[in-house]
Design a protein around this motif. Structure first.
Motif, short mmCIF file in Angstrom:
data_model
loop_
_atom_site.label_atom_id
_atom_site.label_comp_id
_atom_site.label_asym_id
_atom_site.label_seq_id
_atom_site.Cartn_x
_atom_site.Cartn_y
_atom_site.Cartn_z
N ASP A 408 0.82 -1.22 0.00
CA ASP A 408 0.00 0.00 0.00
C ASP A 408 0.85 1.27 0.00
OD1 ASP A 408 1.02 0.05 2.56
OD2 ASP A 408 -0.92 0.24 3.57
N GLU A 411 -0.48 3.97 -2.47
CA GLU A 411 -1.83 4.44 -2.14
C GLU A 411 -1.86 5.22 -0.82
OE1 GLU A 411 -5.22 1.90 -4.17
OE2 GLU A 411 -4.21 0.74 -2.62
N MET A 412 -0.98 4.88 0.09
CA MET A 412 -0.98 5.54 1.40
C MET A 412 0.02 6.68 1.51
SD MET A 412 -3.35 4.24 3.21
CE MET A 412 -2.87 4.91 4.81
#
Length: 465
Positions: A408, A411-412
């Motif tokens: 992630d 996305e993070m």
């Protein structure tokens, strides 16, 4: 005039008549998180990791075939070998000459090149989506069958020597070379370029040995991004070209042994230099360290651009330098943070005081709300813009897979940047920016600048090589 047109004109006039406060920048709207396109990962029987990411925005496909085979895997007596291998991969195979490869790539609207970083060796290319299979043909041929023609090896060595001579004529290169040597000690990260002696040692045999040891399927990630055929069809294309590639044991990575950070001042004597190249810094947090995001944001505030503290003070206010900035050099096993500037010899002492003062201030005083907001917006916005091109998206996904980052990570990223608080930055600055345990490397004319540098500690003078 129709009533609707009159209404539109009247509304426009009223809006233009409103007072606009031009002393304040417009508010930045909320910056969204990056949304990763669908990703499918699998592994062939020979250990080759395959990552497929659908990106239908462009009729293109980008390919990255990356190996844990960067310069940190160079033999001790041959720094630069990984870079030499990467540069020669596309110069010919068992069945295709360099000219054959170039003509085939041109005929399908493709590019294919090798590169090496401290950690990773990558074959990267792109092609019109309709020619994906053909690019995979060439990528597989280069990865499995490069033959490193003797004439190309000699030409590459000659060119690299000329390039090295040009690099060594630049004080900025000498400063970075010594700075990395001080920070990373005996680890291969300490070398940023080959030496003349290591280039002389490189030959076809050593190049092939490196390729055979590290360019193996169980040491690689194959990434495909773009308008791909169906998943099953894409996987068949990959398996048909890479499935017979033989798995081999891979040499271990060098131990993560780095010297403890400590205050030391090294002056690289370059007689006749009219300015001093200054690096001040130490080992820092990697991307997987909890301190990484506070340090990333703090580094941007300190010296991340034309609005940063270093740039505004050292260049704009004091006029000591054309450039003053800070860097966060992130590798897989270590990282380094540094304040960097080049100043006139006559202002070395006040310039050093200014830079050290800003490093200390980051650790002593919380950053302001405005600074923090502006930098968070800049980092987040720049990050999202960097993912707009397919090539950049492929590079970022490749980074995640080769550097062992969380799935992630992309996305993070903006969420983690925007969650950084002033006390976290201050804590990270105390660990990584406060200059008490920072190395200082200066390149310049020792006869002119050694005395003013003595104010900042015992000066170790070395001759420029």
């Amino acid at each position: 005039m129709p009533k609707s047109a009159f209404a539109i004109l009247f509304t426009g006039i009223m809006l233009m008549a409103q007072t606009i406060d031009r002393t304040k920048p417009p508010e930045t709207p909320p910056i969204p998180r990056f949304k990763m396109p669908p990703v499918h990962e699998t592994k062939l029987a020979n250990g080759l990791s395959v990552v497929m990411l659908e990106d239908a925005r462009f009729p293109l496909v980008s390919v990255r075939l990356s190996f844990q085979a960067g310069s940190k895997f160079d033999p001790n007596n041959m720094p630069g070998l990984a870079g030499m291998v990467a540069g020669l991969l596309t110069q010919g195979t068992k069945t295709r000459s360099y000219r054959d490869l170039a003509e085939e790539l041109t005929s399908i609207g493709a590019a294919l090149n090798g590169s090496a970083s401290p950690d990773v060796l990558t074959l990267g290319g792109s092609v019109l989506a309709e020619n994906t299979a053909k690019l995979l043909d060439l990528t597989a041929d280069v990865a499995l069958n490069a033959n490193f023609p003797e004439n190309e090896v000699q030409l590459r060595k000659q060119n690299r020597k000329q390039g090295l001579l040009a690099q060594r004529s630049q004080p900025s290169f000498l400063a970075r070379e010594k700075f990395d040597a001080v920070l990373f000690g005996d680890h291969p990260y300490a070398y940023i370029a080959p030496t003349m002696e290591s280039i002389d040692r490189m030959d076809q045999k050593s190049i092939i040995q490196f390729r055979d040891a590290f360019l193996v399927p169980n040491n690689a990630v194959l990434l495909l991004v773009g308008q791909l055929p169906g998943r099953a069809e894409t996987l068949k294309l990959v398996r048909d070209r890479f499935g017979a590639w033989k798995e081999k044991p891979v040499p271990a990575a060098p131990a993560k042994n780095f010297p403890a950070s400590k205050r030391q001042l090294v002056l690289v004597d370059r007689p006749g230099s009219v300015q001093a190249d200054i690096h001040i810094g130490r080992l820092a947090a990697t991307r997987t360290d909890p301190d990484y995001y506070p340090l990333l944001v703090g580094n941007a505030i300190l010296g991340g651009g034309a609005s940063s503290r270093l740039f505004f003070d050292v260049r704009e206010k004091q006029g000591f330098a054309y450039d003053a900035h800070s860097e966060l050099d992130r590798r897989k096993d270590a990282a380094a943070v540094a304040a960097v500037t080049q100043v006139r010899n006559e202002v070395v002492e006040p310039a050093m005081e200014a830079v050290l003062g800003h490093l200390s201030a980051m650790a002593k005083t919380p950053v302001s709300a405005d600074e923090l907001s502006d930098v968070k917006n800049h980092i987040s916005g720049t990050f999202l813009l960097s993912l707009e091109t397919q090539a950049s998206l492929a590079d970022q996904v490749d980074l995640v897979k080769t550097m062992g980052l969380p799935n992630d990570y992309l996305e993070m990223f903006t969420t983690r940047v925007r969650s950084v608080e002033p006390d976290q930055i201050q804590a990270a600055a105390r660990k990584y920016l406060a200059p008490d345990n920072s190395a200082i490397v200066v390149v310049g004319d020792a006869s002119t600048i050694e005395k003013p540098l003595q104010k900042f500690g015992t000066v170790q003078v070395e001759k420029a090589k």
